[in-house]
Scaffold this active site. Sequence first.
Site, PDB file in Angstrom:
ATOM      1  N   ASP A   1      28.714  52.353  62.696  1.00  0.00           N
ATOM      2  CA  ASP A   1      30.132  51.953  62.719  1.00  0.00           C
ATOM      3  C   ASP A   1      30.985  53.185  62.446  1.00  0.00           C
ATOM      4  O   ASP A   1      30.472  54.229  62.085  1.00  0.00           O
ATOM      5  CB  ASP A   1      30.390  50.896  61.625  1.00  0.00           C
TER       6      ASP A   1
ATOM      7  N   ASP B   1      33.293  53.125  60.045  1.00  0.00           N
ATOM      8  CA  ASP B   1      33.882  52.768  58.753  1.00  0.00           C
ATOM      9  C   ASP B   1      35.237  52.101  59.010  1.00  0.00           C
ATOM     10  O   ASP B   1      35.290  51.167  59.815  1.00  0.00           O
ATOM     11  CB  ASP B   1      33.969  54.016  57.851  1.00  0.00           C
TER      12      ASP B   1
HETATM   13  N1  LIG Z   1      30.821  52.222  56.669  1.00  0.00           N
HETATM   14  C1  LIG Z   1      29.808  52.290  55.805  1.00  0.00           C
HETATM   15  N2  LIG Z   1      30.039  52.603  54.500  1.00  0.00           N
HETATM   16  C2  LIG Z   1      29.006  52.700  53.632  1.00  0.00           C
HETATM   17  N3  LIG Z   1      27.746  52.455  53.953  1.00  0.00           N
HETATM   18  C3  LIG Z   1      27.468  52.131  55.226  1.00  0.00           C
HETATM   19  N4  LIG Z   1      26.315  51.847  55.849  1.00  0.00           N
HETATM   20  C4  LIG Z   1      26.595  51.589  57.144  1.00  0.00           C
HETATM   21  N5  LIG Z   1      27.910  51.693  57.380  1.00  0.00           N
HETATM   22  C5  LIG Z   1      28.485  52.035  56.196  1.00  0.00           C
END
Ligand SMILES: Nc1ncnc2[nH]cnc12
Length: 308
Positions: free
Chosen positions: A222, A224
């Site tokens: 992703d 975030d």
């Molecule tokens: N955006 C994110 N923040 C923290 N840990 C994660 N693991 C996978 N995506 C994450």
Amino acid sequence: MTLDLPTTFDRPVHIAVIGGTGLGKLEGYTPVAALNPETPWGYPSSPILILEHNGHPVAFLARHGLHHQLAPHEVPSRANIAALRSIGVRSIIAFSAVGSLREEIKPMDFVVPDQIIDRTKGVRPFTFFEGGVVGHVGFADPFDAGLAKVVQKCADAMRGDGVRLHMGGVVVCMEGPQFSTRAESNLYRSWGGSVINMSALPEAKLAREAEIAYQMICMATDYDCWHESEDVDVAMVMKYMAANSQNAKHLVAAVLDELLKQENSDLVLAKHWEGSAQGAVKFMTKPEGRNPEAMKRIEYLFPGFWNE
Ligand SMILES: Nc1ncnc2[nH]cnc12
Ligand SMILES: CSC[C@H]1O[C@H](OP(=O)(O)O)[C@H](O)[C@@H]1O
């Protein structure tokens, strides 16, 4: 799943793979044993599965437990690292699902980081050296450059249109379990963060204290919440991890092939870390200040430690 397997194994196992979110097992391998050693820091997250790769044993540990029942701050990292060391492990390839903090690191890309920024909050036990035995190990380079080079050599094992393996980068390890705020996500970008997770620490620090070569492989799931695309949620992480787990499997096979070559035997045995933590401990606490209980715990990590 582990119930019918032998609970002992008669050879040392030098290499371990740690699997995280969406990687609770390694597809394509049949376990030959399941070990559950009790360490001075308790039991590992899950029984350690012994797999065979071309006739060589390799350990696999599910960081969050067999059913992903352990939150990032509940992972018994000291027990995990101590248990792996006790069965002979000297090299760890650790997988982690991460959010990307950079446009060019797309979901499904992998990153082999070389730095960490610690944003955990001190709630996780983070050292073996306490309670009457003090030690300070170097952590300027938190990952193992030799293992990273081996992973780089295996980049061709990655499949998928445009999917890349990025070498180098900074993992921001946050406390969680909640994801970051948008302000935090932007702050980490301004600090030079490449990816973000909740698992690099204290795992990497403890591996260093245990004189184990440790390299994390980050799998982007992703962007975030800093990016204009959708904010991260668990469904998104799991969706991308389904695809990432295939690439993890291809990459693991290639990395193990490489590590098991004779020319890499010193690297796998972490000869370059041998004695580093032991020196850091022995010079610190004077004999009259040492706590026998703490000394016993160190002896579990390094048998014969106090006799040498
Ligand atoms: N955006 C994110 N923040 C923290 N840990 C994660 N693991 C996978 N995506 C994450
Ligand atoms: C479900 S997203 C957050 C979770 O995923 C990562 O786990 P791991 O590093 O074990 O793959 C991240 O660190 C968080 O624990």
